[in-house]
Scaffold this active site. Structure first.
Site, short mmCIF file in Angstrom:
data_model
loop_
_atom_site.label_atom_id
_atom_site.label_comp_id
_atom_site.label_asym_id
_atom_site.label_seq_id
_atom_site.Cartn_x
_atom_site.Cartn_y
_atom_site.Cartn_z
N LYS A 53 0.94 -1.29 -0.09
CA LYS A 53 -0.02 -0.14 0.08
C LYS A 53 0.81 1.29 0.13
O LYS A 53 0.64 2.21 -0.62
CB LYS A 53 -1.20 -0.09 1.27
N GLN A 97 -4.58 -1.46 9.56
CA GLN A 97 -4.44 -2.86 9.00
C GLN A 97 -5.09 -3.62 9.88
O GLN A 97 -4.65 -3.85 11.12
CB GLN A 97 -3.13 -3.09 8.46
N ASP A 120 -10.94 2.92 4.15
CA ASP A 120 -11.21 1.44 3.91
C ASP A 120 -12.68 1.40 4.19
O ASP A 120 -13.29 0.28 3.69
CB ASP A 120 -10.86 0.58 5.32
#
Ligand code: GUN
Length: 281
Positions: A53, A97, A120
């Site tokens: 990422k 994460q 997200d």
């Protein structure tokens, strides 16, 4: 013999467009689009995902802010950082994460992220907007990427029977909502589903996110179906999906490979959510 869906190639094209949009944002605002990435503990898979990422940010002229916490970090230390990033004008997107260590309540942390900075799409406000069909909320990256992969085949989603195997908050539930929004008839299967094979065999579109190597075999797939494999299982033979690729590719119409299918699209959609967030401020 199925056509292989090139997720890597599609993700590259999306990233090229994003690079242009991120550069336009910089010219307009005098600062780069910014994404904060938070990782806790030593899970090797998470380390790889996060590093991908961050590399993708560099490629797309997006500034990344990386935070790595020790496994023993407290929930309140994480939440303090989230509050700081919420207020930071250089940060447009925040990503924590997952999974987090067992002593931390994931939902408690995710719910502290400002919905406008939720790269997200995991905040309840954004998940709620998705389920209500309200526009403007961030949509979870993997589900958003899956819809793009299906659309890239030219197969229309409207009116088709889409079967989702898996009911996680990250993939199964949001992808089912997105398929419904695209006018599919949606069935969600999970670990308690009876007669799974009878249901998957009816799928025009089959999305599999269960985390079990080679779980879906050729006898469970309708001839000509679009098969999207979300699995990322690490075994002795390297990375492998939830679908028995070699068997299923003989039956399906289209199939995503692992690696090179869903994974690169998740990263591209994350950057997309971040640039969208910067432009919505
Ligand atoms: N863990 C597995 N998939 C994801 C994802 O899309 N986002 C985050 N933050 N964590 C994940």
């Amino acid at each position: 013999m199925a056509e292989i869906i090139d997720g890597k190639g599609l993700a590259e094209k999306i990233k090229q467009d994003l690079c242009v949009r991120a550069t336009e944002f910089e010219k307009k605002s005098g600062r780069k689009v910014g994404l904060a990435v938070i990782r806790v503990g030593n899970d090797p898979a998470s380390a790889v995902y996060v590093s991908n990422k961050i590399k993708a940010c560099e490629r797309c002229n997006i500034r990344s802010f990386s935070f790595c916490f020790d496994e023993a970090t407290s929930q309140s230390a994480l939440i303090d950082l989230v509050h700081k990033l919420n207020k930071d004008p250089d940060v447009d997107g925040i990503l924590v994460q997952l999974p987090l260590p067992k002593h931390i309540d994931e939902r408690a942390v995710l719910s502290e992220i400002l919905p406008q900075k939720d790269a997200d799409g995991f905040h309840a406000v954004n998940a709620g907007k998705l389920f209500l069909g309200e526009k403007g909320g961030a949509v979870a990256c993997t589900p958003r990427g899956i819809i793009e992969l299906i659309k890239s085949t030219g197969v229309s989603i409207s009116g088709k029977h889409a079967v989702v195997v898996g009911r996680s908050n990250i993939v199964g539930k949001p992808v089912a909502a997105l398929l419904l929004q695209n006018d599919a008839t949606v069935t969600v299967c999970h670990s308690r589903t009876q007669n799974l094979k009878e249901i998957t065999s009816l799928a025009d579109i089959l999305v599999v996110a269960v985390g079990k190597s080679n779980f879906i075999t050729a006898d469970m797939v309708k001839p000509g179906a679009v098969v999207i494999d979300v699995g990322m299982n690490r075994g002795a033979d390297g990375l492998c999906g939830d679908v028995d690729f070699n068997g299923v590719k003989e039956v399906a119409g289209y199939i995503t490979p692992v690696p090179g299918g869903v994974g690169p699209m998740t990263v591209a959609m994350l950057l997309c959510n971040t640039v969208d967030g910067a432009n919505n401020e």
